[in-house]
Design an enzyme around this catalytic site. Structure first.
Site, PDB file in Angstrom:
ATOM      1  N   ASP A 113       0.817  -1.213   0.000  1.00 54.31           N
ATOM      2  CA  ASP A 113       0.000   0.000   0.000  1.00 54.31           C
ATOM      3  C   ASP A 113       0.853   1.266   0.000  1.00 54.31           C
ATOM      4  O   ASP A 113       0.600   2.189  -0.780  1.00 54.31           O
ATOM      5  CB  ASP A 113      -0.936   0.030   1.223  1.00 54.31           C
ATOM      6  CG  ASP A 113      -2.063  -0.980   1.091  1.00 54.31           C
ATOM      7  OD1 ASP A 113      -2.116  -1.704   0.069  1.00 54.31           O
ATOM      8  OD2 ASP A 113      -2.888  -1.052   2.022  1.00 54.31           O
ATOM      9  N   ARG A 142       1.531   6.723  17.109  1.00 54.38           N
ATOM     10  CA  ARG A 142       1.346   7.676  16.011  1.00 54.38           C
ATOM     11  C   ARG A 142       2.090   8.994  16.220  1.00 54.38           C
ATOM     12  O   ARG A 142       2.729   9.497  15.298  1.00 54.38           O
ATOM     13  CB  ARG A 142      -0.145   7.929  15.775  1.00 54.38           C
ATOM     14  CG  ARG A 142      -0.959   6.691  15.389  1.00 54.38           C
ATOM     15  CD  ARG A 142      -0.224   5.797  14.451  1.00 54.38           C
ATOM     16  NE  ARG A 142      -1.026   4.709  13.901  1.00 54.38           N
ATOM     17  CZ  ARG A 142      -0.493   3.699  13.244  1.00 54.38           C
ATOM     18  NH1 ARG A 142       0.830   3.606  13.081  1.00 54.38           N
ATOM     19  NH2 ARG A 142      -1.271   2.752  12.757  1.00 54.38           N
ATOM     20  N   ASP A 161      -6.471   6.772  13.031  1.00 53.30           N
ATOM     21  CA  ASP A 161      -5.054   7.043  12.841  1.00 53.30           C
ATOM     22  C   ASP A 161      -4.791   8.276  11.991  1.00 53.30           C
ATOM     23  O   ASP A 161      -3.838   9.006  12.233  1.00 53.30           O
ATOM     24  CB  ASP A 161      -4.361   5.808  12.249  1.00 53.30           C
ATOM     25  CG  ASP A 161      -4.204   4.732  13.300  1.00 53.30           C
ATOM     26  OD1 ASP A 161      -4.066   5.093  14.490  1.00 53.30           O
ATOM     27  OD2 ASP A 161      -4.221   3.549  12.956  1.00 53.30           O
ATOM     28  N   SER A 169      -7.110  -6.658   9.072  1.00 50.21           N
ATOM     29  CA  SER A 169      -5.925  -5.806   8.977  1.00 50.21           C
ATOM     30  C   SER A 169      -5.240  -5.733  10.329  1.00 50.21           C
ATOM     31  O   SER A 169      -5.873  -5.876  11.379  1.00 50.21           O
ATOM     32  CB  SER A 169      -6.308  -4.413   8.493  1.00 50.21           C
ATOM     33  OG  SER A 169      -7.027  -3.740   9.500  1.00 50.21           O
TER      34      SER A 169
END
Lengths: 409, 409, 409, 409
Positions: free
Chosen positions: B17, B99, B128, B182
């Site tokens: 990705d 993050r 996110d 995921s």
């Protein structure tokens, strides 16, 4: 000057200590003693207390024995669980929540029989004296409160036993010596503390545990159950509707046999010192997990987050004995206002100390995918919206970054 | 009108990705792409990302690969754990806390290489994107942010793969189909969500789990360990001093092999919908239990209760991506101000999903019996004091009882 | 059994009551008395206390007189004002904030002279006894505390005067009768309570007020001043830099002469009853308005809202005497962490009871229009963003609306 | 893709801007427009809006004009005042509280007439768009929301006027130029902001004020009034019972003529920037003071302190437009649960900007001296109790002092 009490409602277990109190109240004050014995699910036969009270000369009309298990669970335990209350992040408040109920009944009986005083058997170093007495005062502000452990002159266990013998109070053989630890129990939990448990760096011996097997001794295969909820409270297990006390008893059985609900905790007493307790709350531990599960799909985020922020204060109020205080009632009103859609069924796996939510469903689920689409082809969520959402949330931080740069020079 | 970015720092995993993103940024904006790949303990070899970036035409000086494991645990995970943070009562915030660190590094690299934009690979429906972008904006308010999942025109996985093929991006065989769920992973946790996990009433299949065995498959005998703390943070296991990342990795191993740290949760995303995640936080779960244990004997009641009340808000701030916001920093300052004496050792038993504190000791213990006696024969606790304490606490309730009686008429 | 104190540090005002205490301590305990008299800006000449103490036989080396005005304002008043603290929404805590400073000095002197006890002149029905004693115990846990008003046998003012006469304590003529109300004063405020003020439905007579004119008697033309701030604290008036105490004294003068800072309040004492007080805090009232003004342009929204939520608890901690408790220190750490950019100048109009902010500016203003534009032609605010912002904030409410419709049936 | 709206309920003031919107909706969407005009006490004659709507071609059955003053005050203003709500310590939320009522009526009318969209006249930079739209979505989740200021192409006032002329919309002469500031008004307040008010360091010019005289221009003699309360809400002035709206209007008149209720504030908008507003809330300012007065004698300390701690969050929810969110309702439930005894009468002196409580009485007063004595000669307060109270509160601090000494040494 305080007047001498004439008629005293004693919280009477039928055990040695409260039997001594019974006699002491008679001799100390020359007062008429009324005994009140409640079945809160502590185990044992409350009717034995009637026999003992009679032996000690209490008139039949002055002996009150009540089965309060349903009231306890319905009006105290379940409302408290609606808050997901944990004191100091861990303790399910099993002892704390029982005290106001006993206070309420003692006061009610005092009103009924015209007593001017109440008496409890809690010591002067613990939380329970506070919980009992705040309950008494809140419900009957002119009541006289007697706490023998704080008042009497007995300096040692020997003194107590001597008084018992002098007053023909029967002493069971195993009560001659000091118990290795002390116990409190009701339908929600049992707690153990003192003596062999005093060193917080020494593991609790296995004989301390009353209603749970150890995880190691629990079955090697999981038990899976379904708990049904209506408006925030559990109402069924595996589809079978049960009364509050029956349901909690059943959860205790299921949890206890799977090694669930043990807690070894050093906590802060409200009287200013730390103490160490071993708690067993098998049914309550399962219930909390299940409630979190059903709330996770039925409670709106705003409601849940507010509940989570209010919870520590609610728990502290219950712990500190402020059940009948307006601030507890206000928080309860807020919490209860969030529960109307907390209905559905949670699947929980019980296995060697673990109570794990593995499924949850509700007719009012906010997770349901159908809910988040409003009509054909038109979802209410557009990824493009996220950019604006973030941009506006970030705006103050961007402005602030410039301030910070200036501050740095 | 927004200007076209000229140089973009991409958070690059080396996977399909973000490789597509890399190409898309080049073709869409004609921009120079700088890749940033961080080792946060997610597993796998980050150096592979260098090779892939080179293959896709990134200049060596534009490839940044950093091992951030120590910084991650020391400056993000441990400070957060000082708060005993749990989002919605349960989630240890494993994704959320990683993050801001990535944002910070992207911004730092952007400053270094003179980039005017940053890009992340988070989707437009999740948390996110918010966490990354709030970080970017807080640290570099004039940065251009690119979120390809919100912006590009690809309507399906087929489109994506076609673009990949057209641009000579290698596609691993197992990436041709859609993954059954995921994953996000770092040294603190791994999370799984989506597809096979979407029905919250269906148990998670076992193949979802990445770093924990099931309690059922865990050893039949407990593992007992000692965790040492200094000023709020863990510093050793069984007496062996370790760096933050080493210690957390060791706890992951110990916890994971004992079936500890699994969580199946339906949570409220900040973008407005509920989602279901499977989290595995073996080391963090053990650490939280241990921290509660050491705090239980070293933290004053007032400090602990304030921490407990602030915690839900702190957790929400971290979850919502406000790590660099002043309110998170203010709460951190409050929390950190409580930790200087949180030093000592906790004994924990790990057994089939359970992390149970069975001992705790500290040179600064507030429980220590020596502490509560001030000089020979004179304790600072007099049971008689309890009466005054209760009387004054009850006074307002007694007055109130009279008001209530009047109200009832 | 408690040991008899040998050397006692008395908080000594030089007035009749504390002079009686001085004698009583000598006669009751046969103890050496050390007097401590602090100038906190209460008005009057503290050196007079030296003369009186000497008259009562205190040795010169046992007489401590300190000017604490700067320490009081710098280390107690200003930190508290950073919180914008108001107890019960209205009270600026003028009495509360002075007590811990006195406690600290008594304890320090006790350490210095080797005293084993401290003594204060607060009554047994009020808050001040708690504030003094929590301070003593927090700073010197083994100290013996003497509170004569709770302990001595005097049943009436007549008894007290008789004791004074018997011990050659001079009695000013106006002290023969009972005062119509009692006063506490320091540089921050003066308070009046008791007797003529006891009926909360009767307006306070004008002779009660000590340091403010009434709004009716204040000048008919406004006074406009500028207060300068640095990092949260005021540092100048009309451009003239002043020390903390000088600045507060100047604000008192300016506020008091303009009829500002009177408060007639029924408040909840922590010992359980309500009381009515008349407070005059002229400078503090102006300062609070000015602080709100400077914070309004320099504090980020997140920081301000967190401060506002923490404030009531902070104020209650100060009111309740928990200045030296870790939870107050934690909150202070959070508050202080927000203040670095609270720098600038506020223009305030003082007029007949009103302190009105009419201007504010700062080199770190978050309001400044330059800040909200990042580069030419590109503002960071796009009205289109608002739609996404609202849509995502509304999402949970839309989902909830469907739940509510289902619940209604 | 979003469907084109067919029938739109427009919040229509009758003024130029919303008249342009009316036309724009017709031309942009070819939709049927339904106008809704509410009398919230903003002043002016709402019936004029009927005439204008007819002129613009709206069918009579599509014109809704409602006098909502009583509903506004009874169901929105008074519940909010029960919280003593102040946003950022100062703002009485006059604009915020009116928006949900308008949203509710627009949605109700949409349901009645079968409209699929609603439209408001708030700009894209402010709070009101959020408040309107959160209301719409919470009450009718599938509604289409139109916010012309965010959507239309007009780039300047000239464009707008050109559109108006092209569509035969009458333009009052004084609307040709840009107004020097913008106004919002209802029965609770009027606000002014923008243009001449933009520099926060420049005092507001006197012509900005709409409903208050300046303190300087107010009468030289005080006005003293009595406000009666029942269960938390005001019900009478000087003994005369009044409906909610009548009472608030009367307080506005009394407050406004005495220079009360002006506020010059820089506040944090929820969309991320600071703005400066001039608020006039004469009646509300008097009411808040009076409510604090009556609560001071009728609310228990625990209830009051909890209310004070919840207030900032409540105020922020109202400010942010979350009136219909469950967390606002939960807080309201908590607050309302505290109000049953908030009954009595407060005497307030109004004088040149000051609203000063000078008396308060209640049949349920907790201050009443009779309440604090339970029977002859026996008060419930014993000064000796204070010692125990303090000792136990101090215990943890004493233990902590030893910990701190160890840490230092």
């Amino acid at each position: 000057m305080t007047k001498t009490p004439k008629k005293i409602v004693l919280a009477y277990s039928g055990g040695l200590d409260t039997s001594i109190m019974l006699k002491w109240l008679q001799t100390e004050y020359g007062a008429e003693v009324v005994t009140f014995t409640a079945d809160l699910g502590q185990g044992g036969e409350v009717e034995e207390a009637r026999h003992k009270a009679e032996l000690l000369g209490i008139k039949p009309e002055n002996i009150f024995i009540e089965d309060l298990r349903e009231e306890f669970v319905r009006d105290f335990v379940f409302p408290m669980f609606r808050a997901n209350a944990l004191y100091e992040g861990q303790y399910l408040l099993g002892t704390s929540i029982a005290r106001p109920l006993i206070s309420k009944w003692q006061v009610d009986i005092a009103e009924k029989v015209g007593a001017d005083a109440v008496c409890h058997g809690a010591t002067g170093k613990g939380n329970d004296q506070v919980r009992f007495e705040l309950g008494y005062y809140a419900l009957k502000p002119d009541i006289k409160v007697i706490a023998p452990w704080r008042d009497w002159e007995f300096a040692s266990r020997t003194d107590l036993l001597a008084f018992a013998e002098a007053n023909q109070i029967p002493i069971a053989k195993d009560k001659r010596g000091e118990a290795p630890f002390s116990i409190d129990a009701n339908l929600l939990h049992s707690s153990s503390e003192g003596r062999v448990l005093e060193d917080p760096d020494v593991d609790a011996p296995d004989y301390v545990f009353q209603r749970t097997v150890s995880p190691e001794d629990a079955p090697d295969t999981p038990t899976v159950i379904k708990i049904g909820f209506e408006a925030g409270d559990p109402v069924s297990i595996d589809g079978e509707t049960m009364s509050p006390a029956t349901l909690l008893a059943k959860l205790n059985e299921l949890g206890g046999s799977n090694g669930i609900g043990r807690l070894d905790l050093v906590e802060n007493r409200q009287v200013g010192m730390k103490s160490r307790g071993i708690y067993e709350t098998p049914g309550g531990t399962v219930l909390l997990a299940a409630r979190r599960g059903i709330e996770s799909i039925t409670l709106d985020a705003g409601a849940m987050h507010l509940k989570d922020e209010l919870m520590p204060r609610y728990a502290k109020l219950v712990y500190d004995g402020f059940w009948f205080a307006p601030e507890r009632e206000m928080l309860q009103a807020a919490i209860d206002a969030s529960q109307s859609a907390v209905t559905g069924e949670v699947t929980i796996k019980l296995y060697k100390g673990n109570a794990t939510v593995i499924g949850r469903k509700s007719p009012y689920s906010l997770y349901d995918e159908d809910l988040v689409t409003f009509e054909e082809g038109e979802s209410d969520y557009d990824q493009k919206d996220a950019e604006g959402f973030i941009k506006l949330r970030a705006l103050r931080l961007r402005t602030l970054a410039q301030q910070r740069a200036k501050l740095k020079g």
